[in-house]
Design a protein around this motif. Structure first.
Motif, PDB file in Angstrom:
ATOM      1  N   ILE A  28       0.937  -1.079  -0.052  1.00  0.00           N
ATOM      2  CA  ILE A  28      -0.079   0.033  -0.164  1.00  0.00           C
ATOM      3  C   ILE A  28       0.885   1.343   0.048  1.00  0.00           C
ATOM      4  CG2 ILE A  28      -1.894   1.269   1.013  1.00  0.00           C
ATOM      5  CD1 ILE A  28      -1.401  -2.326   2.555  1.00  0.00           C
ATOM      6  N   LEU A  29       0.829   2.103  -1.096  1.00  0.00           N
ATOM      7  CA  LEU A  29       1.686   3.024  -1.106  1.00  0.00           C
ATOM      8  C   LEU A  29       0.589   4.321  -0.597  1.00  0.00           C
ATOM      9  CD1 LEU A  29       3.080   2.652  -4.774  1.00  0.00           C
ATOM     10  CD2 LEU A  29       4.132   1.919  -2.423  1.00  0.00           C
ATOM     11  N   LEU A  30       1.443   5.251   0.132  1.00  0.00           N
ATOM     12  CA  LEU A  30       0.857   6.588   0.539  1.00  0.00           C
ATOM     13  C   LEU A  30       1.811   7.658   0.280  1.00  0.00           C
ATOM     14  CD1 LEU A  30      -1.397   7.140   3.680  1.00  0.00           C
ATOM     15  CD2 LEU A  30       0.203   8.792   3.051  1.00  0.00           C
ATOM     16  N   ASP A  31       1.174   8.556  -0.621  1.00  0.00           N
ATOM     17  CA  ASP A  31       2.242   9.867  -0.914  1.00  0.00           C
ATOM     18  C   ASP A  31       1.380  10.926  -1.597  1.00  0.00           C
ATOM     19  OD1 ASP A  31       4.366  11.398  -2.534  1.00  0.00           O
ATOM     20  OD2 ASP A  31       5.604   9.477  -2.075  1.00  0.00           O
ATOM     21  N   ASN A  32       1.846  12.158  -1.296  1.00  0.00           N
ATOM     22  CA  ASN A  32       1.145  13.248  -1.708  1.00  0.00           C
ATOM     23  C   ASN A  32       1.923  13.791  -3.133  1.00  0.00           C
ATOM     24  OD1 ASN A  32       3.496  14.659  -0.995  1.00  0.00           O
ATOM     25  ND2 ASN A  32       2.424  16.014   0.252  1.00  0.00           N
ATOM     26  N   LEU A  33       3.015  13.187  -3.359  1.00  0.00           N
ATOM     27  CA  LEU A  33       3.581  13.331  -4.846  1.00  0.00           C
ATOM     28  C   LEU A  33       4.120  14.648  -5.099  1.00  0.00           C
ATOM     29  CD1 LEU A  33       1.195  11.533  -7.135  1.00  0.00           C
ATOM     30  CD2 LEU A  33       3.290  10.778  -6.187  1.00  0.00           C
ATOM     31  N   SER A  34       4.347  15.440  -3.838  1.00  0.00           N
ATOM     32  CA  SER A  34       4.949  16.666  -3.736  1.00  0.00           C
ATOM     33  C   SER A  34       6.399  16.876  -4.378  1.00  0.00           C
ATOM     34  CB  SER A  34       4.713  17.498  -2.468  1.00  0.00           C
ATOM     35  OG  SER A  34       5.566  16.463  -1.589  1.00  0.00           O
ATOM     36  N   ARG A  35       6.850  15.876  -4.090  1.00  0.00           N
ATOM     37  CA  ARG A  35       8.612  15.689  -4.674  1.00  0.00           C
ATOM     38  C   ARG A  35       8.601  15.625  -6.022  1.00  0.00           C
ATOM     39  NH1 ARG A  35      13.447  15.825  -2.380  1.00  0.00           N
ATOM     40  NH2 ARG A  35      15.248  14.381  -3.670  1.00  0.00           N
ATOM     41  N   PRO A  36       9.330  16.654  -6.756  1.00  0.00           N
ATOM     42  CA  PRO A  36       9.649  16.575  -8.406  1.00  0.00           C
ATOM     43  C   PRO A  36       9.792  14.883  -8.796  1.00  0.00           C
ATOM     44  CG  PRO A  36      10.413  18.405  -7.647  1.00  0.00           C
ATOM     45  CD  PRO A  36      10.302  17.551  -6.423  1.00  0.00           C
ATOM     46  N   ARG A  37       9.103  14.768  -9.821  1.00  0.00           N
ATOM     47  CA  ARG A  37       9.615  13.345 -10.723  1.00  0.00           C
ATOM     48  C   ARG A  37       9.006  12.230  -9.899  1.00  0.00           C
ATOM     49  NH1 ARG A  37      13.474  16.977 -12.168  1.00  0.00           N
ATOM     50  NH2 ARG A  37      13.458  17.347 -14.275  1.00  0.00           N
ATOM     51  N   HIS A  57      -1.840  -6.703  -6.213  1.00  0.00           N
ATOM     52  CA  HIS A  57      -0.990  -6.538  -4.770  1.00  0.00           C
ATOM     53  C   HIS A  57      -0.648  -5.244  -4.531  1.00  0.00           C
ATOM     54  CE1 HIS A  57      -0.885 -10.821  -4.997  1.00  0.00           C
ATOM     55  NE2 HIS A  57      -0.197 -10.954  -4.114  1.00  0.00           N
ATOM     56  N   LEU A  58      -0.914  -4.224  -5.435  1.00  0.00           N
ATOM     57  CA  LEU A  58      -0.422  -2.860  -5.471  1.00  0.00           C
ATOM     58  C   LEU A  58      -1.608  -1.857  -5.327  1.00  0.00           C
ATOM     59  CD1 LEU A  58       2.166  -0.787  -5.333  1.00  0.00           C
ATOM     60  CD2 LEU A  58       1.835  -0.830  -7.835  1.00  0.00           C
ATOM     61  N   SER A  59      -1.344  -0.779  -4.515  1.00  0.00           N
ATOM     62  CA  SER A  59      -2.527   0.148  -4.136  1.00  0.00           C
ATOM     63  C   SER A  59      -2.058   1.487  -4.049  1.00  0.00           C
ATOM     64  CB  SER A  59      -3.738  -0.234  -3.272  1.00  0.00           C
ATOM     65  OG  SER A  59      -3.285  -0.177  -2.065  1.00  0.00           O
ATOM     66  N   PHE A  60      -2.741   2.584  -4.323  1.00  0.00           N
ATOM     67  CA  PHE A  60      -2.050   3.867  -4.058  1.00  0.00           C
ATOM     68  C   PHE A  60      -2.976   4.740  -3.462  1.00  0.00           C
ATOM     69  CE2 PHE A  60      -1.373   8.543  -5.870  1.00  0.00           C
ATOM     70  CZ  PHE A  60      -0.359   8.673  -4.898  1.00  0.00           C
ATOM     71  N   HIS A  61      -2.716   5.712  -2.449  1.00  0.00           N
ATOM     72  CA  HIS A  61      -3.550   6.591  -1.839  1.00  0.00           C
ATOM     73  C   HIS A  61      -2.853   8.029  -1.831  1.00  0.00           C
ATOM     74  CE1 HIS A  61      -6.039   3.210  -0.311  1.00  0.00           C
ATOM     75  NE2 HIS A  61      -4.993   2.662  -0.432  1.00  0.00           N
ATOM     76  N   PRO A  62      -3.383   8.859  -2.498  1.00  0.00           N
ATOM     77  CA  PRO A  62      -2.867  10.144  -2.586  1.00  0.00           C
ATOM     78  C   PRO A  62      -3.029  11.241  -1.329  1.00  0.00           C
ATOM     79  CG  PRO A  62      -4.636  10.280  -3.941  1.00  0.00           C
ATOM     80  CD  PRO A  62      -4.672   8.627  -3.155  1.00  0.00           C
ATOM     81  N   VAL A  63      -2.308  10.945  -0.298  1.00  0.00           N
ATOM     82  CA  VAL A  63      -2.555  11.511   0.917  1.00  0.00           C
ATOM     83  C   VAL A  63      -1.294  12.160   1.545  1.00  0.00           C
ATOM     84  CG1 VAL A  63      -3.251  11.160   3.556  1.00  0.00           C
ATOM     85  CG2 VAL A  63      -4.304   9.681   1.676  1.00  0.00           C
ATOM     86  N   ASP A  64      -1.715  13.106   2.362  1.00  0.00           N
ATOM     87  CA  ASP A  64      -0.531  14.085   2.701  1.00  0.00           C
ATOM     88  C   ASP A  64      -0.575  13.880   4.525  1.00  0.00           C
ATOM     89  OD1 ASP A  64       0.912  16.165   4.141  1.00  0.00           O
ATOM     90  OD2 ASP A  64       0.755  17.490   2.219  1.00  0.00           O
ATOM     91  N   ILE A  65       0.533  13.371   4.988  1.00  0.00           N
ATOM     92  CA  ILE A  65       0.547  12.949   6.291  1.00  0.00           C
ATOM     93  C   ILE A  65       0.243  14.219   7.457  1.00  0.00           C
ATOM     94  CG2 ILE A  65       2.054  11.110   5.924  1.00  0.00           C
ATOM     95  CD1 ILE A  65       4.524  12.902   6.970  1.00  0.00           C
ATOM     96  N   ARG A  66       0.218  15.447   6.861  1.00  0.00           N
ATOM     97  CA  ARG A  66      -0.400  16.594   7.721  1.00  0.00           C
ATOM     98  C   ARG A  66      -1.654  16.458   7.787  1.00  0.00           C
ATOM     99  NH1 ARG A  66       2.797  21.004   4.176  1.00  0.00           N
ATOM    100  NH2 ARG A  66       2.331  19.682   2.604  1.00  0.00           N
ATOM    101  N   ASP A  67      -2.715  15.713   7.075  1.00  0.00           N
ATOM    102  CA  ASP A  67      -4.001  15.450   7.046  1.00  0.00           C
ATOM    103  C   ASP A  67      -4.291  14.338   7.828  1.00  0.00           C
ATOM    104  OD1 ASP A  67      -6.641  15.792   6.777  1.00  0.00           O
ATOM    105  OD2 ASP A  67      -6.441  16.170   4.631  1.00  0.00           O
TER     106      ASP A  67
END
Length: 346
Positions: A28-37, A57-67
């Motif tokens: 399970i991937l969690l990332d806000n994709l703020s870093r370039p590339r 087997h792979l999922s993605f969640h566009p979440v910011d850890i500040r939230d």
């Protein structure tokens, strides 16, 4: 096994995700994709999972850890066995320019991760990626110039975990806060957490920048003809750890989590895998590129350590781990990846 990788589209995160996909684990991937590339790394992982028949087997969640609410919701919905917390603001220079944002991401964000874990009915284990910057500038540690490189006068094995933390930048402070919170949540709440104070990590899929990921940045700049500035005299020494060796350390901690929970480990290349910022790296890069590489020198940056070498003996003793990939072999792998993917850096 279900692994939640926070910052999963980053350099270390995508390599760790690929490793667990290869093992047949659910990632399970969690990332806000703020870093370039970082979207390149995410696309690569999706292609990999698809081609190997493991898309489920792979999922993605566009979440910011500040939230906090969506962060806690992802943990509740995915029920991971292990959380590897890699997300963060990663540069000293940006922390000086915007210390509030640095604090909110690294200190508050890590607190949010810990609280999201603590409030689960079955709290997962957690590995936290801290940094050697928690030790500060190490101004009281005697350093001598030995030819074209600096070395410790009195620490032949490097810096160990019993060194008091003394951060010397907003970045060091915010990472140290997350470091100490992670350790204390093991003591106070019984969470299974481990802190890794990591040295210079390098390897494929690293989109290095001038102020973070320096070896990858120098290779990218060399391969694409970009200007290079060396801060200080270029004789600063860093121990270098290949990302695959770091992942092996994560595996070792997970396998021994019941006995090492609450521990802090210095994790780096150690005394056998060191490199100078430019006095050694420059000639080697010139040989790889087949041409002279012009550079500009500038003043030392605040908190820059003339030497940092991690004493890995605690990790060797408690985790049964030590680096296996030598710096020359690993750096060649990174160069090959950079030159094969020049189009990603345009």
């Amino acid at each position: 096994m279900r692994v939640l990788i926070i910052g999963g589209a980053g350099f270390i995160g995508c390599n760790l995700a690929a490793h667990h996909l290869d093992k047949g684990n659910h990632v399970i991937l969690l990332d806000n994709l703020s870093r370039p590339r970082t979207h390149h790394n995410l696309d690569w992982l999706h292609r990999k999972a698809q081609s190997e028949g493991r898309a489920d087997h792979l999922s993605f969640h566009p979440v910011d850890i500040r939230d906090f609410p969506p962060l806690r919701r992802v943990l509740a919905e995915t029920e991971p066995d292990l959380v590897v917390h890699l997300a963060g603001q990663v540069t000293v220079t940006k922390s000086v320019l915007n210390p509030r944002e640095d604090f909110e991401i690294n200190a508050l964000g890590t607190f949010n991760v810990l609280e999201a874990i603590r409030t689960q009915p079955r709290p997962p284990a957690m590995i936290y990626a801290s940094t050697n910057k928690v030790y500060g500038g190490l101004e009281d540690v005697a350093v001598v110039l030995d030819g074209m490189r600096y070395r410790y006068r009195d620490y032949p094995n490097g810096i160990a975990e019993d060194r008091p933390v003394d951060p010397k930048s907003p970045y060091g402070c915010s990472k140290c806060a997350g470091d100490q919170y992670t350790r204390d949540y093991a003591r106070i709440y019984g969470l299974r957490t481990v802190v890794f104070r990591q040295s210079t990590i390098y390897g494929p899929h690293q989109f290095g920048l001038e102020d973070q990921g320096w070896l990858a940045w120098l290779m990218i700049a060399t391969a694409t003809g970009r200007p290079i500035t060396i801060y200080g005299d270029g004789k600063q020494v860093r121990d270098m750890l290949h990302v695959h060796d770091l992942i092996a350390a994560y595996d070792a901690a997970w396998e021994r989590m019941d006995t090492v929970a609450g521990e802090v480990f210095n994790i780096g290349g150690g005394v056998t895998n060191t490199l100078t910022i430019w006095s050694e790296t420059g000639p080697w890069l010139e040989a790889l590129a087949g041409r002279a590489i012009p550079v500009t020198y500038a003043d030392w940056r605040p908190g820059d350590q003339r030497v940092f070498i991690s004493d890995n003996r605690k990790a060797e003793r408690l985790l049964g781990w030590s680096p296996k990939i030598g710096i020359r072999e690993g750096a060649q792998q990174l160069w090959d990846w950079v030159t094969a993917n020049r189009d990603l850096f345009s």
